[in-house]
Design an enzyme around this catalytic site. Sequence first.
Site: not given
Length: 369
Positions: A165, A193, A218, A241, A265
């Site tokens: 992250k 991400d 991401e 996402d 997800k």
Amino acid sequence: MKITRISVYHADLPLEHPYWLSGGRLKFEVLDATFIKLETDAGIPGWGEGTPWGHTYVPAHGPGIRAGIKTMAPFILGLDPRNVLDVERAMDHALPGHLYAKAPVDMACWDIAGKAADMPIADLMGGGSRTPRPIASSVGAKTAGETRKVIERYRKRGYVAHSVKIGGDVERDIARIRDVEAIRNPGETVLYDVNRGWTRQQALRVMSATEDLNVMFEQPGETLDDIAAIRAKHAAPVSVDECLVTLQDAARVARDGLAEIFGIKLNRVGGLTKAARMRDIALAHGIDMFVMATGGSVLADAEALHLAATVPDANCLAVWACQDMLTVDIAAGRGPRNQNGHLHLPQSPGLGVEPDEDALGVPVAVYQV
Ligand code: MG
């Protein structure tokens, strides 16, 4: 077969370690989980779970699931759970939007359908690969030193894929990416991400400065418009996402070439029925996939694993085991568990795992015919 009763359970799932997104912008310590049990007049029960990643990550929150089920329950009771499309349409008619509230109902219907057919869900969906799926870690850390420590912790458990992250601070992000790439093992998959944590100029600066590393990002912006706006100005492969919610989103991303990877997800997109259509759009456009729960227990991980098993091996980059981040286990070790960094598809009918009802306590709501 008819749905005769819906029992709703609420559980708090504490995280083992505090977790930061977007370079410390968002902190998470506990997940608000909803479990539902659908009962039928055929005596076959089905289980579903909806566990958003806290209340501040996306427009989905635990109490919203329980409120949504209360609204939809009269429209679901009496339907045949094996007819997942009928249940899907009934929910969409009763409550437009709120896909995350529909996901646990859809999941429980697939669980019943699988049990009734005596097949694992993935096989009922058309055929599940038995190739174990690599689990991606979820590295929510702030500094380069902490990031190294967390990756090392996951490596000891066999992980070969990592979702690191980042987001929020250009200099720190560049330094962390360079640091992780310096310690990346051959064959390891690393996804950086951003979780929407960059503005357009921040995205371009980090993506340009790390172009020599050939890494994947991401959700490098808040919206699909942001991702589209910088598309022609960088060379990095992109996964979407948080902005992949509806089938229309998937169609736009595929048609306009906004990303090379879908991060599907299950809870966010409304469950297996809706997610399977996104899988097909991805495959038709040469888009690879991460298939994951939004969060939650082994039940949510199992649901995602069933969909992941219906993606060709070469196109499924990784799954997730959020269960590994929790201090509680509502299924007493049953179901798909981390085996040297991989999840193996359950062989038993339906979802392949049920919660320990005693661990869930008393239902917070019951709806019945
Ligand atoms: Mg993500």
